[in-house]
Design a protein around this motif. Structure first.
Motif, PDB file in Angstrom:
ATOM      1  N   PHE A  55       0.751  -1.348  -0.112  1.00 49.91           N
ATOM      2  CA  PHE A  55      -0.252   0.225   0.351  1.00 49.91           C
ATOM      3  C   PHE A  55       0.755   1.054  -0.122  1.00 49.91           C
ATOM      4  N   TYR A  56       1.273   2.119  -1.375  1.00 49.27           N
ATOM      5  CA  TYR A  56       1.747   3.164  -1.060  1.00 49.27           C
ATOM      6  C   TYR A  56       1.337   4.681  -0.854  1.00 49.27           C
ATOM      7  N   SER A  92     -12.827   8.794  -4.687  1.00 47.74           N
ATOM      8  CA  SER A  92     -12.873   8.703  -3.565  1.00 47.74           C
ATOM      9  C   SER A  92     -12.110   9.690  -2.266  1.00 47.74           C
ATOM     10  N   GLU A  93     -12.204  11.041  -1.626  1.00 52.87           N
ATOM     11  CA  GLU A  93     -11.351  11.315  -1.038  1.00 52.87           C
ATOM     12  C   GLU A  93     -10.532  11.202   0.081  1.00 52.87           C
ATOM     13  N   ASP A  94     -10.671   9.373   0.206  1.00 51.84           N
ATOM     14  CA  ASP A  94     -10.126   9.163   1.338  1.00 51.84           C
ATOM     15  C   ASP A  94      -9.705   7.675   1.210  1.00 51.84           C
ATOM     16  N   MET A  95      -8.516   7.275   0.898  1.00 51.14           N
ATOM     17  CA  MET A  95      -8.135   6.202   0.933  1.00 51.14           C
ATOM     18  C   MET A  95      -7.300   5.493   2.363  1.00 51.14           C
ATOM     19  N   LYS A  96      -8.039   4.285   2.714  1.00 45.34           N
ATOM     20  CA  LYS A  96      -6.986   3.640   4.285  1.00 45.34           C
ATOM     21  C   LYS A  96      -7.097   1.363   3.794  1.00 45.34           C
ATOM     22  N   GLU A  97      -5.786   1.292   4.665  1.00 42.88           N
ATOM     23  CA  GLU A  97      -6.961  -0.212   5.027  1.00 42.88           C
ATOM     24  C   GLU A  97      -6.742  -0.093   6.350  1.00 42.88           C
ATOM     25  N   GLU A  98      -7.683  -1.272   6.889  1.00 40.53           N
ATOM     26  CA  GLU A  98      -8.359  -1.520   7.859  1.00 40.53           C
ATOM     27  C   GLU A  98      -8.156  -3.447   7.912  1.00 40.53           C
ATOM     28  N   ASN A  99      -7.790  -3.681   8.619  1.00 43.53           N
ATOM     29  CA  ASN A  99      -8.204  -4.835   9.325  1.00 43.53           C
ATOM     30  C   ASN A  99      -7.801  -5.768   7.666  1.00 43.53           C
ATOM     31  N   GLY A 100      -6.680  -4.954   7.060  1.00 32.60           N
ATOM     32  CA  GLY A 100      -6.959  -6.516   5.848  1.00 32.60           C
ATOM     33  C   GLY A 100      -7.828  -5.463   4.488  1.00 32.60           C
ATOM     34  N   VAL A 101      -8.541  -4.255   4.933  1.00 37.26           N
ATOM     35  CA  VAL A 101      -9.452  -4.472   4.208  1.00 37.26           C
ATOM     36  C   VAL A 101      -8.975  -2.808   3.860  1.00 37.26           C
ATOM     37  N   PHE A 102      -9.591  -3.020   2.277  1.00 35.48           N
ATOM     38  CA  PHE A 102      -9.405  -1.278   1.947  1.00 35.48           C
ATOM     39  C   PHE A 102     -10.819  -1.114   2.046  1.00 35.48           C
ATOM     40  N   HIS A 103     -10.431   0.379   2.567  1.00 35.77           N
ATOM     41  CA  HIS A 103     -11.786   1.007   2.183  1.00 35.77           C
ATOM     42  C   HIS A 103     -11.841   2.716   1.620  1.00 35.77           C
ATOM     43  N   ILE A 113     -20.553   7.617   0.403  1.00 41.06           N
ATOM     44  CA  ILE A 113     -20.202   6.505   0.019  1.00 41.06           C
ATOM     45  C   ILE A 113     -18.622   5.957  -0.082  1.00 41.06           C
ATOM     46  N   ASP A 114     -19.158   4.426   0.034  1.00 38.29           N
ATOM     47  CA  ASP A 114     -18.408   3.828   1.065  1.00 38.29           C
ATOM     48  C   ASP A 114     -17.944   2.953   0.345  1.00 38.29           C
ATOM     49  N   VAL A 115     -16.839   2.474   0.209  1.00 38.42           N
ATOM     50  CA  VAL A 115     -16.259   0.884  -1.065  1.00 38.42           C
ATOM     51  C   VAL A 115     -14.675  -0.128  -0.149  1.00 38.42           C
ATOM     52  N   TYR A 116     -15.845  -0.968   0.129  1.00 41.16           N
ATOM     53  CA  TYR A 116     -14.751  -1.633   1.218  1.00 41.16           C
ATOM     54  C   TYR A 116     -14.208  -2.658   0.306  1.00 41.16           C
ATOM     55  N   ILE A 117     -13.253  -3.090   0.473  1.00 38.60           N
ATOM     56  CA  ILE A 117     -12.613  -4.263  -0.823  1.00 38.60           C
ATOM     57  C   ILE A 117     -11.527  -4.897  -0.094  1.00 38.60           C
ATOM     58  N   SER A 118     -12.154  -6.824  -0.625  1.00 41.42           N
ATOM     59  CA  SER A 118     -11.479  -7.259   0.640  1.00 41.42           C
ATOM     60  C   SER A 118     -11.243  -8.522  -0.033  1.00 41.42           C
ATOM     61  N   ASP A 119     -10.670  -9.727   0.702  1.00 43.89           N
ATOM     62  CA  ASP A 119      -9.700 -10.501  -0.064  1.00 43.89           C
ATOM     63  C   ASP A 119     -10.743 -11.799  -0.082  1.00 43.89           C
ATOM     64  N   ALA A 120     -11.246 -12.775  -0.694  1.00 42.45           N
ATOM     65  CA  ALA A 120     -12.140 -13.376  -0.065  1.00 42.45           C
ATOM     66  C   ALA A 120     -11.654 -14.359   0.408  1.00 42.45           C
ATOM     67  N   LYS A 121     -12.797 -15.064   1.238  1.00 46.57           N
ATOM     68  CA  LYS A 121     -12.157 -16.279   2.161  1.00 46.57           C
ATOM     69  C   LYS A 121     -11.490 -17.360   1.603  1.00 46.57           C
ATOM     70  N   THR A 122     -11.798 -17.754   0.325  1.00 49.82           N
ATOM     71  CA  THR A 122     -11.733 -19.083  -0.653  1.00 49.82           C
ATOM     72  C   THR A 122     -10.191 -18.809  -1.375  1.00 49.82           C
ATOM     73  N   GLY A 123      -9.155 -17.106  -0.958  1.00 48.03           N
ATOM     74  CA  GLY A 123      -8.596 -17.526  -1.581  1.00 48.03           C
ATOM     75  C   GLY A 123      -8.831 -17.710  -3.523  1.00 48.03           C
ATOM     76  N   ASP A 124      -9.107 -17.181  -3.972  1.00 49.03           N
ATOM     77  CA  ASP A 124      -9.317 -17.105  -5.227  1.00 49.03           C
ATOM     78  C   ASP A 124     -10.400 -15.863  -6.159  1.00 49.03           C
ATOM     79  N   GLY A 125     -10.017 -14.595  -5.464  1.00 45.89           N
ATOM     80  CA  GLY A 125     -10.637 -13.474  -5.743  1.00 45.89           C
ATOM     81  C   GLY A 125     -10.957 -11.967  -4.908  1.00 45.89           C
ATOM     82  N   ILE A 126     -12.018 -11.445  -4.948  1.00 46.89           N
ATOM     83  CA  ILE A 126     -12.637 -10.766  -3.832  1.00 46.89           C
ATOM     84  C   ILE A 126     -13.545  -9.811  -4.085  1.00 46.89           C
ATOM     85  N   ASP A 127     -13.798  -9.647  -2.322  1.00 46.64           N
ATOM     86  CA  ASP A 127     -15.271  -9.320  -2.283  1.00 46.64           C
ATOM     87  C   ASP A 127     -15.046  -7.116  -2.924  1.00 46.64           C
ATOM     88  N   VAL A 128     -16.673  -6.934  -3.066  1.00 43.50           N
ATOM     89  CA  VAL A 128     -16.164  -5.470  -2.876  1.00 43.50           C
ATOM     90  C   VAL A 128     -17.166  -5.406  -3.101  1.00 43.50           C
TER      91      VAL A 128
END
Length: 557
Positions: free
Chosen positions: A329-330, A380-391, A433-448
Motif C-alpha cells: 500500500f503506497y 474517493s477522497e480518502d483511502m485507507k487499509e483497516e484489518n486487511g480491508v481497503f476502504h 459513498i463507501d467502498v470496501y475491498i477485501s480478499d475472498a476467504k476462498t483465496g480465489d478473488g475479492i469481495d467489493v
C-alpha cells in the motif's frame, strides 16, 4: 549477458533495415536525410533516435553493418538534416507540440550522447568515425547551449534538462553549462519514499526520470541520485501484471491504461545491478528478456550501451525474477497492489476507475457511477487499509446557488460575466459513498462492498460498471453471447462468467433495478474497447459483488 547481447544485436540490425527504408533521399526535399515516423512526420527527434540505433550498428564489430560505407552515407545524410533544423540558438522543435523547446532538445540529445561517448572513449578512430564524432559533438554542444536558456512544462522536464546540462558541462568542460543545472536541482527531486515520481507514469516517465538520475550521477559523481532509481526499480517489482505488462492506470500522463511492457527499464536494471551488486536487478534483466521472447517483442534498443559498457557482455547471471505474492500500500501515491498467484488487483484513491482485477489475458476495471449535483462518478477522497480491508470514502456535497444579495450583486446581468463563486450557497443534502475491498476467504478473488447512504438522497439511479478487456464470451443462467468489446449489458441477477480460451472471471450476484446505464450529460464514457456490464440500483443501497478468478480454483495446476 552474451545471450542478451546477441538478441539485441540481431534486433538492432533488423531495425536498421527498417529505418533505412524510411529515410528521405530526395535531394530536392527540405527533409533530405530525415527519417519518417509511423505518422509520416519528420523531425529532429525521430531522426536522432534512428541515428542512435544505426550508429550503434555501424560501430559494433559484430554487426553485419559494421563500417558499411552505405550506412555511413545514410548517417551523414541524417546528421545534415538534423543540423538543418537545429535553430541558431541550438534548440530543436518538437513539431507536434513545442517549439524552441529546451526539454525536447534535451530528449533529442539523450539519443546521441551515448554514441558520442563511445567514440570519445576510443583511443583511435577511423576517418569516418572521426567525422561522426565531430558532427555529433557539434550538435550536442550547441544543443546544450540552447538548453541553458530554456524553460519547461512538466515535472520530468526539469531532470531531463538538468541531467543533460550537467553531463554536457562535464563532457565539454563548460562550467557555465554545468552550473546552470543547479537552478532545477534546487527544487529537490520529486521521488517519494515509495520510489514514485510526481507523474506516476510507470509506462513512460518513471523510466525517463530514472535515466536522468543516472545521468546526474554520472556527471556529478554523486551516487545519491541513483538512490531514486533504485527505489523506483524496487517499486516497479510490484507493478508487473501476470502477462508481463506494466500496470499503467495510475498514470497522470499519456501512458494511462496503455499496454506497455518493461523494455525501457532494461538499462536501468542492468546499470544498478552491476553498480549495486543487486541480485534481484540482475534477475529482472533476464525477466525482461524472457518477456521479449515470450511475447515475441523487439529486444530493448540498447546496443549502444553494450558498446559503452563492455562489462555488460561479460557479466552473466543465471535465473529470472520470480514475482512472489505481495501486498503493498503506497499511501503517498494512493495505490495498493496485491498479487495472489494467478491474479493481481489494484485499488486506487482519487480515481473513478478505482479497482482493477487482472488475470493475465483479461482485465476488469470497476467504477461506481451516477449523478449527484456536479458529480458523475465516485472518486474517493480518502483511502485507507483497516484489518486487511481497503476502504474508500467520498462525501458528495449537495448545494444550490442563492440569488445575489444586495451587497454582492454584480453590475452585469450577463451570466458568463458574473463571478458566481462569490454567490451564497444553500448546502445539502449530502451523499456518502463507501467502498470496501477485501480478499475472498476462498483465496480465489475479492469481495467489493458498495454502500450509498443518505436519508435525504433516495431513489437516485446509480450503477456499478464492470469493464472487461480481453474477454470474448459471456454467460450466466439466462443468456450466453460472444463479446467484441463494444457491449453494454445490464445484469439483473445471478453470477456472470466472462471468459476467453485461457482465462475466466466470474462476478456477481448481479442486480438490475433499472437500465439507466448511460448516466446524465457529462457522464464519463464507457471504457473504449471494453465489454461493459452493469449492476444497477437506487440509492440508498448496500451491495456486495464477488469477483473470482476461475483459474485460482485449480490450485494444483
Amino acid at each position: 549477458m552474451e545471450d542478451h547481447y546477441r538478441r539485441i544485436l540481431k534486433d538492432s540490425d533488423k531495425r536498421l533495415v527498417y529505418y533505412i527504408q524510411e529515410q528521405i533521399l530526395d535531394t530536392g526535399s527540405p527533409y533530405y536525410g530525415a527519417f519518417i515516423d509511423r505518422r509520416g512526420v519528420s523531425e529532429a527527434k525521430v531522426t536522432l533516435y534512428r541515428l542512435e540505433t544505426i550508429i550503434a550498428c555501424y560501430l559494433c564489430k559484430d554487426s553485419i553493418y559494421y563500417h558499411n560505407k552505405n550506412v555511413f552515407d545514410r548517417i551523414i545524410a541524417g546528421i545534415k538534416y538534423v543540423k538543418s533544423v537545429q535553430h541558431e540558438n541550438g534548440m530543436f522543435d518538437y513539431v507536434s507540440c513545442n517549439f524552441n523547446s529546451a526539454p525536447d532538445t534535451a530528449f533529442c540529445l539523450v539519443a546521441i550522447v551515448p554514441p558520442y561517448q563511445v567514440l570519445d572513449a576510443q583511443t583511435q578512430r577511423s576517418g569516418e568515425e572521426e567525422i561522426i564524432y565531430k558532427e555529433l559533438g557539434d550538435i550536442i554542444y550547441h544543443g546544450a547551449k540552447g538548453i541553458m536558456t530554456g524553460g519547461f512544462h512538466t515535472p520530468n522536464h526539469r531532470w531531463a534538462i538538468a541531467g543533460m546540462l550537467k553531463l554536457c558541462g562535464k563532457l565539454f568542460d563548460d562550467d557555465m553549462m554545468y552550473k546552470s543545472a543547479d537552478r532545477y536541482l534546487a527544487e529537490g527531486i520529486d521521488c517519494n519514499e515509495d520510489g514514485e515520481y510526481s507523474e506516476k507514469s510507470a509506462g513512460n516517465y518513471n523510466s525517463v526520470n530514472n535515466d536522468a538520475m543516472i545521468m546526474l550521477a554520472e556527471a556529478t559523481g554523486d551516487d545519491s541520485y541513483e538512490d531514486n532509481v533504485c527505489r523506483n526499480l524496487l517499486m516497479m517489482l510490484n507493478y508487473w501484471e501476470p502477462n508481463g505488462s506494466i500496470f499503467t492506470a495510475n498514470s497522470t500522463r499519456f501512458d494511462k491504461d496503455r499496454i506497455v511492457y518493461p523494455i525501457a527499464y532494461y538499462t536501468e536494471y542492468m546499470l544498478m545491478a552491476i553498480k549495486r551488486d543487486n541480485k534481484v536487478f540482475y534477475q529482472m534483466c533476464n525477466t525482461i528478456m524472457d518477456i521479449v521472447r515470450d511475447r515475441d517483442l523487439e529486444a530493448p534498443d540498447v546496443l549502444i550501451y553494450f558498446l559503452k559498457y563492455p562489462k555488460w557482455r561479460n557479466t552473466e547471471f543465471e535465473g529470472s525474477y520470480i514475482n512472489p505474492d505481495y501486498r503493498v500500500f503506497y499511501k503517498d501515491s494512493n495505490i495498493a497492489r496485491v498479487k495472489n498467484k494467478y491474479y493481481t488487483y489494484t485499488v486506487m484513491g482519487q480515481k473513478s476507475n478505482f479497482l482493477y482485477f487482472h488475470v493475465g489475458t483479461m482485465q476488469l476495471a470497476m467504477k461506481v457511477a451516477g449523478s449527484f449535483c456536479e458529480h458523475r462518478a465516485f472518486i474517493s477522497e480518502d483511502m485507507k487499509e483497516e484489518n486487511g480491508v481497503f476502504h474508500l470514502h467520498q462525501t458528495m456535497k449537495g448545494w444550490y446557488y442563492l440569488p445575489w444579495t444586495d451587497d454582492k450583486r454584480p453590475s452585469t446581468s450577463n451570466w458568463w460575466d458574473m463571478d458566481n463563486s462569490k454567490r451564497d450557497k444553500l448546502s445539502g443534502p449530502d451523499l456518502d459513498i463507501d467502498v470496501y475491498i477485501s480478499d475472498a476467504k476462498t483465496g480465489d478473488g475479492i469481495d467489493v462492498r458498495v454502500v450509498t447512504s443518505s436519508d435525504a438522497v433516495k431513489g437516485g439511479p446509480w450503477r456499478v460498471e464492470l469493464a472487461f478487456t480481453g474477454g470474448d464470451f459471456l454467460e450466466n443462467e439466462h443468456m450466453a453471447t460472444t463479446l467484441n468489446g463494444t457491449e453494454t449489458i445490464t445484469i439483473k441477477d445471478g453470477i456472470t462468467r466472462v471468459s476467453n480460451e485461457a482465462d475466466a472471471i466470474t462476478v456477481g450476484p448481479g442486480f438490475g433495478a433499472h437500465h439507466f446505464m448511460e448516466g446524465k450529460e457529462d457522464s464519463e464514457l464507457k471504457t473504449a474497447g471494453a465489454s461493459t456490464i452493469y449492476f444497477t440500483d437506487y440509492t440508498p443501497f448496500d451491495r456486495t459483488i464477488n469477483i473470482r478468478n476461475v483459474r485460482s480454483s485449480f490450485t494444483n495446476l
